[in-house]
Motif scaffolding. Structure first.
Motif, PDB file in Angstrom:
ATOM      1  N   GLY A   1       9.586  13.151   1.876  1.00  0.00           N
ATOM      2  CA  GLY A   1       8.321  12.472   1.266  1.00  0.00           C
ATOM      3  C   GLY A   1       7.278  11.818   2.151  1.00  0.00           C
ATOM      4  N   PRO A   2       6.365  11.333   1.756  1.00  0.00           N
ATOM      5  CA  PRO A   2       5.386  10.542   2.907  1.00  0.00           C
ATOM      6  C   PRO A   2       5.654   8.998   2.809  1.00  0.00           C
ATOM      7  CG  PRO A   2       4.171  11.169   0.686  1.00  0.00           C
ATOM      8  CD  PRO A   2       5.725  11.655   0.726  1.00  0.00           C
TER       9      PRO A   2
ATOM     10  N   ALA B   1       0.931  -0.999  -0.131  1.00  0.00           N
ATOM     11  CA  ALA B   1      -0.094   0.140   0.061  1.00  0.00           C
ATOM     12  C   ALA B   1       0.787   1.365  -0.024  1.00  0.00           C
ATOM     13  CB  ALA B   1      -0.976   0.078   1.255  1.00  0.00           C
ATOM     14  N   THR B   2       2.057   1.313   0.755  1.00  0.00           N
ATOM     15  CA  THR B   2       2.842   2.213   0.870  1.00  0.00           C
ATOM     16  C   THR B   2       3.403   2.831  -0.618  1.00  0.00           C
ATOM     17  OG1 THR B   2       3.607   1.819   2.853  1.00  0.00           O
ATOM     18  CG2 THR B   2       5.209   3.280   1.871  1.00  0.00           C
TER      19      THR B   2
ATOM     20  N   THR C   1       3.465  13.498  -4.816  1.00  0.00           N
ATOM     21  CA  THR C   1       3.015  14.877  -4.483  1.00  0.00           C
ATOM     22  C   THR C   1       3.593  15.907  -5.301  1.00  0.00           C
ATOM     23  OG1 THR C   1       4.032  14.738  -2.424  1.00  0.00           O
ATOM     24  CG2 THR C   1       1.705  14.134  -2.556  1.00  0.00           C
TER      25      THR C   1
ATOM     26  N   LEU D   1       1.267   4.731  -3.027  1.00  0.00           N
ATOM     27  CA  LEU D   1       0.913   6.211  -2.462  1.00  0.00           C
ATOM     28  C   LEU D   1       1.154   7.115  -3.460  1.00  0.00           C
ATOM     29  CD1 LEU D   1       2.020   6.406   1.250  1.00  0.00           C
ATOM     30  CD2 LEU D   1      -0.361   6.280   0.270  1.00  0.00           C
ATOM     31  N   PRO D   2       0.202   8.007  -3.985  1.00  0.00           N
ATOM     32  CA  PRO D   2       0.298   8.962  -4.863  1.00  0.00           C
ATOM     33  C   PRO D   2       1.575   9.661  -4.730  1.00  0.00           C
ATOM     34  CG  PRO D   2      -1.275   9.977  -3.738  1.00  0.00           C
ATOM     35  CD  PRO D   2      -1.121   8.412  -3.019  1.00  0.00           C
TER      36      PRO D   2
END
Lengths: 158, 496, 329
Positions: A35-36, A21-22, A28, A25-26
């Motif tokens: 970053g996230p 799932a990580t 940005t 992530l889109p």
């Protein structure tokens, strides 16, 4: 399987899904240079690695030394039925809280729970499930001014 | 020095009116009761009182709030000790040895030592607050993102090492906590991470997780033995007191934990939770019989209680010197003060000495008052253990769900609580420790943010964490604590 | 089928009820049940404080006959509480506080709700934005600060909170743009706990400047720890006569962080008229003015029509701005 093997497998499964799932992530346009994604990746990898080591460590053990773990779903059916029902009741409580309001939904919830735990002592059950919501509502919502959903009783001035 | 005592006497003068003392008593009692309910901690307690404080003068309002704050902290550990259900994150550690003591039939002793240790911790914290506010506040400014990150890592690894023999599982629990903490809006970029339903956008409240993992899971654990109740020796009920030989054991831990708690409490956003975990880990490391920890060691209860209360004094340092709340509770207090027309800040001590020193004085009075409330209160509290489980458990469930609702006013949290309860029960069966998970969930946001901020400032240079002396020391301590536990584990294995 | 029949029946019953009540009450509308003000955030923040100040002023000045309840509904940057309000169509007793976030969240794609989904009632108060540096910093005005930033952005981390893309962040980007600084080179350090994280970090020298709302810095400025390089207000403020506005320094930028109040969608003319009058009386009352003074907030009153026009205007302006600084395409 031993407790360690189950825990290891649990960690590997959850962290794999999480890492997947990580990575999805889109990207940005706005943000910092780290970053996230980096921190979740590190956390996911930590769980994965620890799970793997735990699994391998116990796999190596002699069969004789292994303490096989089982939940005892059959032997303790009663217990697990109670736990499952409590969880279902808790979730249902969440769904009816706002539409029915705190007092009514809590009374129903408490009646079911006392029936589950306290058995068929109906007088006790009724007493608990009626006084608990009313007293807590008076103390917290009326005297202390915290907001509790009023639901069906919202025509009342308090 | 003289000015300090002069100022303190101004404060005591302001605080010691009949109205104020009455309010300290009411606030302390209300706080204790609120704190005992799962999920309702000091922050909610203070928030509840804000409307009542509208009509008060600022000094009375502050004093009452300080009393509620303390009361809620005292109350939080009551529930930990008696039903293994921490009322707040900073009361988690009190479960470790407090609840085993109750099971050993020592509930009265546990309640008493927790009140006494809290009191001593509070008084020591107060002395630090009076004499060291300025230097400590300045030193705390040195804590940048790198230091913050390293401190988090240290606190977390210290907690993991508590789960001895099971460190891998401890690290797994910690990683799970971190993973849960990343759910929600990512503040710097605004993107949504792992939010499968809109309700998760605001991330998972750690208190919701705690209520599920502790309070409700504890109810599940008790489903097996509904008809029994706690073995309460009628002799121990009446005696809510600590024998001297037991008290002696706790003196050194209390004296060590109080300064430690105060210093950790000063750091913004850290608060009591980290202080309690670190002090417990420290005492277990220093103890001659670490194997007794977790089985009802009285020093294992006294140390975190003292640290927690001392840290609450520490949390007032940034509030009084910078006007910046150091914890959730002091944030609510700041809001309340502003409503009353007082803005705490660097010049509060000059502009309104009667308020600043009134707060300090009122904390001293509050501490004394709370011991006076809590020691006698322990007697009826212990009697509550006589209520049969089949009546007690539904009430705990009702309280747990109500407490959950007050956290975010969201009924979605009921679903989360139920899921966490199942997880908590499963983890208990698999012997995966819960504390590292909860602590990582609490600290995850700050850990990630300080990591990213440090990287931004240093231009993506990982060495940044090793170049700063405080940060380096903390990371070394973290590594050492893991190595030391591994060594002890090996030695224990070799012996057997 | 069954569901829609029930809905129909409900509609008929409700409209019959509404008609009869409306008939009885004639033109003037008054709240007939307890008034609920939704604060779409937890206790303690700006929205919650505003809701409670409104409640206090309305109750103490006896401007309404019904009791007022403040409901906290945090979530989704306001979305949770506002969605709840949206569901109370036509009911004049349900209000919620709002702010420029209702525009920003929508424009940045974080939320689908806009002010057009509600009945806007009044704009109430404003705070101004500022840029603060340590008092011993070598800059005295915006120009010298941004020139230093342009020359060496790597050494000048800027603190912002609680998130990028909020008012504080946007005003800084706008200023940077006007002074020719490339926003992509600026190192923004994010403090989700806002002032509580930014101010110690600035005082400790970990960051070089913060972009923040004015109120949070006042005490530090009075104590001589921080200095302000400018204010986003149209004129200098009485409390800070020495701090020049952005306008004075040649930047054509006035930037209020305002908060207002709105009601459920679809209110009737009579309901709007009631609130217009009541809120107007409220903002002129002593209780209200005193609360504002205590909180360090400025009055920023606009009635329903003015507020609506203002919101439409702001929406265009902010959208234009966001695309200029590259936050939206």
């Amino acid at each position: 399987m031993t407790k360690n093997e189950i825990s290891g497998l649990l960690a590997i499964t959850i962290s794999s899904i999480y890492i997947f799932a990580t990575l999805r992530l889109p990207e940005t346009a706005m943000g910092d240079n780290v970053g996230p994604k980096l921190f979740p990746l590190l956390a996911g990898c930590l769980a994965f690695l620890c799970g793997l080591i735990l699994l391998i460590k116990d796999k190596k053990l002699d069969k004789s030394k292994k303490e096989i773990f089982h939940l005892g779903l059959r032997e303790q059916k009663d217990l697990y039925v109670k736990i499952a029902l409590t969880i279902c009741l808790g979730i249902a409580y969440g769904f009816v809280l706002v539409p029915l309001g705190y007092v009514i939904s809590t009374a129903i919830f408490m009646l079911c729970i006392t029936r589950l735990i306290n058995g068929k002592r109906w007088l006790e059950n009724l007493l608990i499930s009626l006084t608990f919501p009313v007293i807590t509502y008076i103390v917290f919502a009326i005297l202390l001014g915290l907001s509790l959903p009023r639901g069906l009783l919202s025509f009342l001035p308090f | 020095m003289e000015t300090i005592f002069h100022n303190l006497s101004i404060g005591l003068d302001a605080a010691l009116t009949l109205t104020n003392i009455t309010w300290v008593f009411i606030g302390g009692l209300m706080g204790t009761i609120i704190g005992m309910l799962p999920g309702l901690g000091p922050a909610t307690g203070v928030a509840i009182l804000i409307p009542i404080s509208y009509g008060m003068n600022p000094t009375t309002a502050l004093i009452t709030m300080a009393a509620i704050y303390y009361g809620a902290m005292f109350g939080g550990s009551r529930a930990s000790i008696m039903i293994n259900t921490p009322g707040d994150a900073s009361a988690i550690v009190s479960c470790f040895d407090g609840y085993p003591m109750t099971k050993n039939g020592e509930a009265g002793k546990a309640l008493a030592i927790s009140a006494i240790a809290s009191f001593i911790g509070g008084i020591i914290g107060m002395i630090f607050l009076i004499f060291l506010t300025m230097p400590v506040a300045n030193a705390a400014l040195k804590f940048g993102p790198a230091e913050m990150f390293s401190l988090m890592i240290f606190a977390l690894t210290a907690t993991v090492t508590l789960s001895q023999g099971n460190m891998l599982k401890g690290f797994i629990a910690m990683a799970f906590g971190f993973m849960l903490s990343t759910i929600g809006i990512d503040p710097p970029t605004g993107i949504l991470r792992f939010t499968f339903v809109p309700e998760l956008q605001d991330s998972i409240d750690f208190l919701v997780a705690m209520i599920g993992l502790y309070a409700v899971a504890e109810v599940f654990k008790n489903y097996g033995n509904l008809e029994t109740h706690y073995s309460i020796d009628s002799k121990t009920i009446g005696r809510v007191w600590v024998p001297w030989e037991d008290f002696k054991k706790t003196i050194k831990p209390i004296l060590r934990s109080s300064p430690l708690g105060f210093l950790i409490g000063v750091l913004p956003g850290m608060g009591g939770t980290v202080a309690t975990f670190v002090s417990y880990a420290l005492e277990k490391t220093l103890s001659k019989n670490p194997e007794k920890f977790g089985k009802g060691a009285i020093e294992g209860l006294a140390a975190p209680e003292a640290a927690n209360n001392a840290s609450s004094c520490g949390a007032f340092v940034p509030l009084l010197t910078l006007g910046i709340p150091g914890s959730g509770t002091t944030a609510v207090m700041l809001g309340a003060l502003m409503m009353l027309g007082v803005r705490p800040g660097p010049i509060l001590f000059q502009m309104h000495p009667e308020i600043a020193w009134g707060v300090i004085a009122s904390m001293i009075i509050g501490n004394i008052m709370l011991v006076l409330i809590n020691l006698p209160l322990a007697v009826p509290l212990v009697q509550l253990l006589k209520i049969p489980q089949r009546i007690m458990l539904p009430l705990i469930l009702g309280m747990a769900f109500m407490g959950t609702y007050f956290l975010n006013y969201s009924s979605f949290d009921f679903i989360l609580v139920s899921v966490f309860a199942l997880a908590g029960y499963l983890f208990w069966k698999l012997e995966i420790p819960i504390p590292p998970l909860v602590l990582a969930l609490i600290l995850g946001g700050t850990t990630e943010q300080s990591f990213r901020n440090a990287m931004t400032i240093s231009g993506n240079d990982v060495m940044f964490f090793l170049e700063k002396p405080i940060s380096l020391t903390l990371l070394l301590l973290a590594a050492l604590s893991v190595a030391f536990s591994l060594y002890k584990q090996k030695r224990a294995a070799a012996k057997s | 089928m069954k569901g829609s029949f029930k809905k129909m029946l409900a509609l008929v019953l409700i409209s019959a009820f509404v008609l009869s009540v409306a008939g009885l009450a004639s033109a003037a509308w008054k709240p007939t049940r307890p008034i609920e003000i939704v604060a779409p955030a937890g206790p303690g923040g700006g929205w919650d404080t505003l809701a409670r100040v409104v409640k206090k002023a309305l109750e103490e000045e006896k401007l309404v006959d019904q009791p007022i309840i403040v409901t906290n509904m945090p979530g989704g940057g306001g979305a949770t509480g506002w969605t709840y309000l949206k569901g109370k169509k036509g009911k004049g007793e349900y209000l919620a506080v709002n702010s420029s976030l209702i525009l920003l969240n929508n424009l940045l794609g974080k939320s689908k709700l806009t002010f057009k989904d509600f009945t806007v009632l009044a704009n109430l108060q404003a705070e101004w934005e500022t840029i603060a540096v340590k008092s011993d910093a070598p800059y005295s005005d915006l120009k010298s600060f941004f020139e230093a930033l342009k020359a060496n952005p790597g050494d000048m981390p800027i603190g912002v909170g609680p998130t990028l893309g909020n008012d504080d962040h946007i005003q800084f980007l706008m200023l940077a743009k006007k002074y020719g600084v490339d926003p992509a080179t600026v190192k923004f350090v994010v403090y989700p706990e806002t002032a509580a994280g930014q101010i110690p970090a600035l005082l400790g020298g970990h960051i070089k400047a913060i972009t923040i709302s004015l109120g949070e810095t006042l005490e530090q400025v009075k104590a001589g720890n921080l200095k302000l390089l400018g204010i986003s207000s149209p004129e200098r403020l009485n409390i800070l006569p020495d701090v020049p506005t952005y306008k004075e320094q040649g930047v054509d930028l006035v930037f209020p962080h305002w908060r207002g109040i709105m009601a459920a969608p679809g209110l009737s003319e009579e309901q709007i008229a009631f609130w217009n009058e009541t809120l107007k009386k409220m903002v002129e009352s002593k209780t209200w003015k005193e609360s504002l003074k205590n909180l360090g907030w400025d009055q920023f009153y606009q009635n329903a029509d003015e507020y609506k026009a203002y919101l439409e205007d702001q929406e265009k302006e902010i959208k234009d701005l966001l695309s200029k600084v590259g936050l939206i395409k």
